[in-house]
Design an enzyme around this catalytic site. Structure first.
Site, PDB file in Angstrom:
ATOM      1  N   ARG A   5      13.240  -1.194  -6.047  1.00 19.26           N
ATOM      2  CA  ARG A   5      11.826  -0.993  -6.385  1.00 19.26           C
ATOM      3  C   ARG A   5      11.592   0.424  -6.880  1.00 19.26           C
ATOM      4  NH1 ARG A   5      10.141   2.632  -2.948  1.00 19.26           N
ATOM      5  NH2 ARG A   5      10.806   2.622  -0.772  1.00 19.26           N
TER       6      ARG A   5
ATOM      7  N   GLY B 261       9.656   4.115  -6.828  1.00 17.92           N
ATOM      8  CA  GLY B 261       9.179   4.973  -5.743  1.00 17.92           C
ATOM      9  C   GLY B 261      10.301   5.665  -5.006  1.00 17.92           C
ATOM     10  N   GLN B 262       9.926   6.334  -3.931  1.00 21.75           N
ATOM     11  CA  GLN B 262      10.863   7.147  -3.175  1.00 21.75           C
ATOM     12  C   GLN B 262      11.064   6.562  -1.772  1.00 21.75           C
ATOM     13  OE1 GLN B 262       9.089  11.081  -3.703  1.00 21.75           O
ATOM     14  NE2 GLN B 262      10.089  11.311  -5.680  1.00 21.75           N
TER      15      GLN B 262
ATOM     16  N   TYR C 280       8.523   4.196   5.002  1.00 24.02           N
ATOM     17  CA  TYR C 280       8.800   3.576   6.302  1.00 24.02           C
ATOM     18  C   TYR C 280       8.125   2.218   6.374  1.00 24.02           C
ATOM     19  CZ  TYR C 280       8.030   2.480  11.244  1.00 24.02           C
ATOM     20  OH  TYR C 280       7.958   1.844  12.462  1.00 24.02           O
ATOM     21  N   HIS C 281       8.808   1.256   6.986  1.00 23.43           N
ATOM     22  CA  HIS C 281       8.202  -0.026   7.327  1.00 23.43           C
ATOM     23  C   HIS C 281       8.451  -0.292   8.804  1.00 23.43           C
ATOM     24  CE1 HIS C 281       7.257  -0.930   3.237  1.00 23.43           C
ATOM     25  NE2 HIS C 281       8.508  -1.086   2.852  1.00 23.43           N
TER      26      HIS C 281
ATOM     27  N   ILE D  60       2.741   1.598  -2.443  1.00 30.25           N
ATOM     28  CA  ILE D  60       2.998   0.604  -3.484  1.00 30.25           C
ATOM     29  C   ILE D  60       4.404   0.832  -4.029  1.00 30.25           C
ATOM     30  CG2 ILE D  60       2.341  -0.225  -5.791  1.00 30.25           C
ATOM     31  CD1 ILE D  60      -0.503   0.709  -5.182  1.00 30.25           C
ATOM     32  N   GLY D  61       5.140  -0.239  -4.213  1.00 30.92           N
ATOM     33  CA  GLY D  61       6.448  -0.163  -4.853  1.00 30.92           C
ATOM     34  C   GLY D  61       6.742  -1.500  -5.505  1.00 30.92           C
TER      35      GLY D  61
ATOM     36  N   ALA E 102       2.078  -2.049   1.095  1.00 34.68           N
ATOM     37  CA  ALA E 102       2.150  -1.954   2.552  1.00 34.68           C
ATOM     38  C   ALA E 102       0.932  -1.177   3.039  1.00 34.68           C
ATOM     39  CB  ALA E 102       3.433  -1.261   2.995  1.00 34.68           C
TER      40      ALA E 102
ATOM     41  N   CYS F 261       7.323   9.310   0.452  1.00 33.00           N
ATOM     42  CA  CYS F 261       7.109   9.239  -0.993  1.00 33.00           C
ATOM     43  C   CYS F 261       7.241  10.603  -1.664  1.00 33.00           C
ATOM     44  CB  CYS F 261       5.751   8.621  -1.309  1.00 33.00           C
ATOM     45  SG  CYS F 261       5.606   6.927  -0.697  1.00 33.00           S
TER      46      CYS F 261
END
Length: 240
Positions: free
Chosen positions: A87, A89-90, A93-94, A163-164, A177, A193
């Site tokens: 994806r 982005g950088q 965390y999830h 967002i990614g 997320a 990010c």
């Protein structure tokens, strides 16, 4: 600086008349490699005309993911597994308490414009937050959706949603997320990010004083999604 993403016409993102996006919710945490495999398979099936579009709502166990712009130095403390992903982005965390929404949409049937799609995802988050009287805002120089924090000082803002996205054959996967009630200390192990300015932190709905549940957020997400992307239908659980 005015963010020109706000001026894009989002009406073209609505799906074809008579079609509906499958709306799927997983109650148990989903491991990241498994979720990625499911997304990739579903995106391929959508592109081939073999499956309907889908939005998949879930939570992950604690983990970090790195996008195409990720830097190894942004992982400060490898306390949880790190997964490389295609994806944009950088590092992010999830984990539990964060609502992840993976959107697998056929942009050829909607609007084959990446900027318009990202703007649509931002608007989806902003309208979802508005259901709880939270003003989410875009920033030209920072990815995601942000809320101002005058209680912390002048110019302070916190990120509340990430967002990614990735596209294959104009079918999207990955997505957004929103921080509902995650353990915010887990973000301290990364540079979220790539943002290092001390004025910019991370927050959640509960951190902002809103005792909302994941179900509350799911209802708001679906309503806001339908306003932008069109009709949805609940996926019937598969027989066990």
């Amino acid at each position: 600086m005015v963010n020109d993403r706000q001026t894009l016409d989002l009406t073209a993102l609505t799906g074809p008349a008579g079609s509906a996006v499958e709306w799927r919710i997983s109650d148990a945490p989903v491991d990241y490699p498994g979720a990625l495999a499911v997304m990739e398979a579903r995106a391929a099936a959508i592109a081939a005309g073999e499956a309907p579009e889908q939005v998949w709502l879930l939570e992950h166990p604690p983990l970090y993911t790195s996008g195409t712009s990720g830097k190894a130095t942004d992982l400060l403390d490898p306390r949880f597994p790190l997964f490389e992903t295609g994806r944009g982005g950088q590092l992010t965390y999830h984990g539990p308490g964060q609502r992840v929404a993976y959107a697998m949409l056929d942009l050829k049937r909607r609007q084959p414009d990446v900027r318009a799609y990202v703007s649509g995802l931002e608007e989806w988050i902003i309208r979802t937050l508005a259901a709880f009287n939270i003003r989410g805002e875009r920033r030209e120089d920072r990815v995601g959706v942000w809320v101002k924090r005058p209680d912390k000082g002048d110019g302070f803002e916190d990120k509340i949603a990430a967002i990614g996205v990735r596209l294959k054959r104009w079918v999207s996967f990955h997505g957004i997320a929103i921080n509902v009630e995650p353990d915010l200390s887990h973000f301290a192990a990364i540079v979220p990010c790539g943002v290092v300015d001390p004025r910019y932190g991370v927050t959640s709905l509960v951190d902002l004083g809103l005792p909302v549940t994941m179900v509350d957020v799911d209802v708001a997400l679906r309503q806001a999604f339908e306003e932008i992307f069109g009709k949805t239908e609940i996926r019937v659980p598969e027989p066990s």
